[in-house]
Design a protein around this motif. Structure first.
Motif, PDB file in Angstrom:
ATOM      1  N   GLU A 290      43.346 -48.591 -80.446  1.00  0.00           N
ATOM      2  CA  GLU A 290      43.277 -47.488 -81.402  1.00  0.00           C
ATOM      3  C   GLU A 290      44.206 -47.796 -82.571  1.00  0.00           C
ATOM      4  OE1 GLU A 290      44.141 -42.654 -81.682  1.00  0.00           O
ATOM      5  OE2 GLU A 290      44.626 -43.798 -79.866  1.00  0.00           O
ATOM      6  N   ARG A 291      43.650 -47.803 -83.789  1.00  0.00           N
ATOM      7  CA  ARG A 291      44.459 -48.080 -84.972  1.00  0.00           C
ATOM      8  C   ARG A 291      45.004 -46.759 -85.504  1.00  0.00           C
ATOM      9  NH1 ARG A 291      45.481 -52.493 -87.391  1.00  0.00           N
ATOM     10  NH2 ARG A 291      43.861 -53.619 -86.248  1.00  0.00           N
ATOM     11  N   LEU A 292      46.338 -46.592 -85.383  1.00  0.00           N
ATOM     12  CA  LEU A 292      46.980 -45.338 -85.765  1.00  0.00           C
ATOM     13  C   LEU A 292      47.190 -45.232 -87.263  1.00  0.00           C
ATOM     14  CD1 LEU A 292      49.606 -45.079 -82.882  1.00  0.00           C
ATOM     15  CD2 LEU A 292      47.267 -44.199 -82.954  1.00  0.00           C
ATOM     16  N   SER A 293      47.383 -46.359 -87.943  1.00  0.00           N
ATOM     17  CA  SER A 293      47.549 -46.381 -89.398  1.00  0.00           C
ATOM     18  C   SER A 293      47.195 -47.778 -89.884  1.00  0.00           C
ATOM     19  CB  SER A 293      48.990 -45.998 -89.800  1.00  0.00           C
ATOM     20  OG  SER A 293      49.896 -46.996 -89.390  1.00  0.00           O
ATOM     21  N   SER A 294      47.417 -48.022 -91.164  1.00  0.00           N
ATOM     22  CA  SER A 294      47.088 -49.334 -91.715  1.00  0.00           C
ATOM     23  C   SER A 294      47.991 -50.432 -91.171  1.00  0.00           C
ATOM     24  CB  SER A 294      47.193 -49.299 -93.242  1.00  0.00           C
ATOM     25  OG  SER A 294      48.520 -48.962 -93.640  1.00  0.00           O
ATOM     26  N   THR A 295      49.125 -50.054 -90.573  1.00  0.00           N
ATOM     27  CA  THR A 295      50.059 -51.063 -90.057  1.00  0.00           C
ATOM     28  C   THR A 295      50.324 -50.933 -88.560  1.00  0.00           C
ATOM     29  OG1 THR A 295      51.986 -49.674 -90.559  1.00  0.00           O
ATOM     30  CG2 THR A 295      51.238 -51.174 -92.290  1.00  0.00           C
ATOM     31  N   VAL A 296      49.897 -49.838 -87.913  1.00  0.00           N
ATOM     32  CA  VAL A 296      50.224 -49.583 -86.505  1.00  0.00           C
ATOM     33  C   VAL A 296      48.957 -49.665 -85.657  1.00  0.00           C
ATOM     34  CG1 VAL A 296      51.214 -47.974 -84.841  1.00  0.00           C
ATOM     35  CG2 VAL A 296      52.166 -48.138 -87.149  1.00  0.00           C
ATOM     36  N   LEU A 297      49.030 -50.460 -84.582  1.00  0.00           N
ATOM     37  CA  LEU A 297      47.928 -50.624 -83.637  1.00  0.00           C
ATOM     38  C   LEU A 297      48.427 -50.294 -82.237  1.00  0.00           C
ATOM     39  CD1 LEU A 297      45.011 -51.624 -83.040  1.00  0.00           C
ATOM     40  CD2 LEU A 297      45.986 -53.910 -82.727  1.00  0.00           C
ATOM     41  N   ARG A 298      47.628 -49.522 -81.505  1.00  0.00           N
ATOM     42  CA  ARG A 298      47.973 -49.145 -80.134  1.00  0.00           C
ATOM     43  C   ARG A 298      46.871 -49.643 -79.211  1.00  0.00           C
ATOM     44  NH1 ARG A 298      50.741 -44.577 -77.463  1.00  0.00           N
ATOM     45  NH2 ARG A 298      49.728 -44.146 -75.491  1.00  0.00           N
ATOM     46  N   SER A 299      47.283 -50.306 -78.124  1.00  0.00           N
ATOM     47  CA  SER A 299      46.336 -50.832 -77.147  1.00  0.00           C
ATOM     48  C   SER A 299      46.783 -50.423 -75.752  1.00  0.00           C
ATOM     49  CB  SER A 299      46.247 -52.361 -77.253  1.00  0.00           C
ATOM     50  OG  SER A 299      45.385 -52.891 -76.262  1.00  0.00           O
ATOM     51  N   SER A 300      45.799 -50.165 -74.867  1.00  0.00           N
ATOM     52  CA  SER A 300      46.092 -49.821 -73.479  1.00  0.00           C
ATOM     53  C   SER A 300      45.268 -50.702 -72.560  1.00  0.00           C
ATOM     54  CB  SER A 300      45.797 -48.341 -73.212  1.00  0.00           C
ATOM     55  OG  SER A 300      44.425 -48.062 -73.418  1.00  0.00           O
ATOM     56  N   ILE A 301      45.794 -50.957 -71.364  1.00  0.00           N
ATOM     57  CA  ILE A 301      45.124 -51.788 -70.376  1.00  0.00           C
ATOM     58  C   ILE A 301      45.235 -51.117 -69.015  1.00  0.00           C
ATOM     59  CG2 ILE A 301      47.186 -53.202 -70.002  1.00  0.00           C
ATOM     60  CD1 ILE A 301      45.314 -55.571 -69.446  1.00  0.00           C
ATOM     61  N   THR A 302      44.139 -51.138 -68.258  1.00  0.00           N
ATOM     62  CA  THR A 302      44.103 -50.597 -66.902  1.00  0.00           C
ATOM     63  C   THR A 302      43.879 -51.757 -65.942  1.00  0.00           C
ATOM     64  OG1 THR A 302      43.179 -48.523 -67.717  1.00  0.00           O
ATOM     65  CG2 THR A 302      42.989 -48.967 -65.355  1.00  0.00           C
ATOM     66  N   LEU A 303      44.763 -51.862 -64.929  1.00  0.00           N
ATOM     67  CA  LEU A 303      44.735 -52.988 -63.997  1.00  0.00           C
ATOM     68  C   LEU A 303      44.337 -52.524 -62.606  1.00  0.00           C
ATOM     69  CD1 LEU A 303      48.041 -54.795 -65.021  1.00  0.00           C
ATOM     70  CD2 LEU A 303      45.733 -55.325 -65.767  1.00  0.00           C
ATOM     71  N   HIS A 304      43.550 -53.375 -61.924  1.00  0.00           N
ATOM     72  CA  HIS A 304      43.181 -53.126 -60.540  1.00  0.00           C
ATOM     73  C   HIS A 304      44.388 -53.334 -59.649  1.00  0.00           C
ATOM     74  CE1 HIS A 304      41.118 -53.754 -56.647  1.00  0.00           C
ATOM     75  NE2 HIS A 304      40.220 -52.909 -57.155  1.00  0.00           N
ATOM     76  N   GLN A 305      44.366 -52.734 -58.461  1.00  0.00           N
ATOM     77  CA  GLN A 305      45.506 -52.805 -57.541  1.00  0.00           C
ATOM     78  C   GLN A 305      45.890 -54.241 -57.212  1.00  0.00           C
ATOM     79  OE1 GLN A 305      47.117 -50.186 -56.479  1.00  0.00           O
ATOM     80  NE2 GLN A 305      48.545 -51.151 -55.071  1.00  0.00           N
ATOM     81  N   SER A 306      44.908 -55.137 -57.121  1.00  0.00           N
ATOM     82  CA  SER A 306      45.187 -56.522 -56.714  1.00  0.00           C
ATOM     83  C   SER A 306      45.950 -57.300 -57.765  1.00  0.00           C
ATOM     84  CB  SER A 306      43.874 -57.246 -56.407  1.00  0.00           C
ATOM     85  OG  SER A 306      43.047 -57.265 -57.578  1.00  0.00           O
TER      86      SER A 306
END
Length: 476
Positions: A290-306
């Protein structure tokens, strides 16, 4: 003399005549802006016909006409109180300097002005061939702000030296105008700066926090009735390497979710690395951005239990550099289990304490019962200690007094205790043996002078269901 020589002499004579013969002329600015409520300065110089040089003395006067009329609005020979416009000729007329200042300019002062010179010996001349236009404005002109000595006027690099220059045309004002930066105190106009322009520089080292910051320069005129201001601004653009937000973190339960926020200019890109290798969307991982502004980027990751026991890294990069942040997933999950482990430990401790208390209470009760059972051992006494008053005498035990008849009639259901007593050392004269029991019925086998006799007795103790046994010896 040929014809060409004659022409040269004639041309030279005309040129010499033009140099030696001066005429009336004047030099004036074409247009001047004046701030209403302030003053206006007219820079002015003139020439006269050389035949009037002797008439131009220190007593010469100057006048100003407005809008081509013969009406004089200012006359230096008159006091300012008698002139329509208050002012003063600051130049020296006998030096051919007609510079003039008008005070307390009003909006109706706008118009064209002509200069007239009056001297001795009939020297009077109106310079109608030239005039100056005075434009009275209500607000001062805006200053100009720009990056100084920087080729690229749009962006600067982080860590580079920046100089912002604010310049303004100075109008006549007393006191002089001042320049104020949005981040610096007011800079007063020094005497040497009272020229065509007023200049102020703001110097600093560019940092990422200066990106898209607006710097404003304000010029202020302090007038008699009120202050008048004007301002100009510049927004600075700084290029800087990515910077990862300290709030980037992971939350792990059944599924581990991590997010990473990176700020940079140019706009950065973001990658996730598991055990040093880039990862993309798969059955074990899910990545969103998700790009919050022209200079700020936010990323998320979901990991499996293994995958929660591997190292996870957030990597942001642009043309100015790279930033990294490491996440220890196993450590993060252990932190979520810590409250549960603490709760289990506290529960175990409380159970152990409860068991110890119950054990101690039971042990104390057991000791008390044992003490009472030990009390059942009879107290053996002789007639030296008790004065016998006959077989019908009452027997005292456990602070309870019973007759032998009552003691014989009690039906005690407690356990029986047996004891053997040897009376060889007891004198045969009317010796009596008494036994006291608090809880049980006691039997005693008495051996005396070779004969045996069993005696049973019981009395009631001082508590319910308590029994007392007394043993007496008989004579033979």
């Amino acid at each position: 003399m040929d014809i060409w020589t004659a022409e040269k002499i004639l041309l030279l004579s005309f040129l010499m005549k033009g140099v030696l013969c001066r005429d009336f002329s004047i030099s004036l600015p074409k247009k001047i802006e004046a701030l209403s409520g302030s003053c206006v300065i007219i820079e002015c110089t003139f020439e006269i016909r050389e035949t009037f040089d002797k008439n131009l003395t220190e007593n010469a006067t100057g006048c100003w006409h407005k809008d081509g009329t013969e009406k004089i609005v200012f006359n230096s020979s008159m006091s300012s109180q008698n002139s329509i416009i208050k002012g003063n000729i600051t130049g020296r007329l006998h030096k051919k300097d007609c510079t003039t200042i008008f005070y307390d300019v009003r909006s109706n002062y706008s118009g064209t002005y002509y200069f007239r010179l009056e001297g001795e010996g009939g020297l009077k001349w109106t310079y109608s061939e030239a005039h100056v236009l005075i434009d009275v404005i209500e607000s001062p002109p805006k200053p100009t702000v720009k990056l100084y000595e920087v080729q690229d006027q749009e962006e600067v690099l982080e860590g580079s030296s920046v100089s912002l220059r604010c310049s303004a045309e100075t109008l006549c004002s007393s006191p002089p105008p001042t320049l104020t930066w949005s981040s610096t105190p007011r800079i007063p106009l020094s005497e040497s700066s009272r020229q065509q322009e007023l200049i102020s520089d703001l110097n600093f080292t560019a940092a990422h926090r200066h990106h898209r910051v607006t710097f404003t320069c304000t010029i202020t005129y302090q007038l008699l009735d009120k202050n008048k201001t004007a301002q100009d601004s510049i927004t600075l653009h700084v290029q800087y390497a990515p910077k990862i937000s300290p709030s980037s973190s992971c939350n792990g339960t059944d599924v581990t979710e991590c997010f990473c926020e990176v700020d940079g200019n140019p706009s950065p890109e973001l990658e996730w690395h598991l055990s040093g290798r880039p990862v993309t969307n798969s059955s074990d991982t899910f990545i969103s951005e998700e790009r919050l502004s022209s200079t700020v980027l936010r990323s998320s990751i979901t990991l499996h239990q293994s995958l929660t026991h591997t190292s996870l890294q957030c990597v942001g990069n642009n043309t100015r550099g790279t930033a990294r942040k490491q996440f220890q997933l196993s450590t993060k999950r252990g932190q979520h289990l810590l409250p549960i482990l603490i709760g289990v430990a506290v529960g175990v401790f409380l159970m152990m304490m409860l068991c110890i208390i119950i054990y101690c209470a039971r042990r104390k009760n057991s000791r008390s019962s044992l003490t009472k059972q030990e009390d059942t051992t009879g107290i053996i006494m002789t007639d030296k200690d008790i004065q016998q008053e006959g077989e019908s005498e009452s027997v005292y035990a456990n602070n309870v007094m019973l007759s032998p008849a009552e003691a014989a009639t009690l039906n005690l259901q407690e356990s029986l205790h047996y004891a053997s007593i040897d009376f060889k050392n007891i004198k045969p004269e009317s010796e009596e043996i008494r036994g006291v029991s608090s809880l049980t019925t006691d039997y005693a086998v008495i051996s005396y002078s070779g004969k045996v006799r069993e005696t049973k007795g019981s009395v009631r103790g001082d508590q319910p269901n308590s029994n007392v046994s007394a043993l007496k010896s008989q004579k033979y």
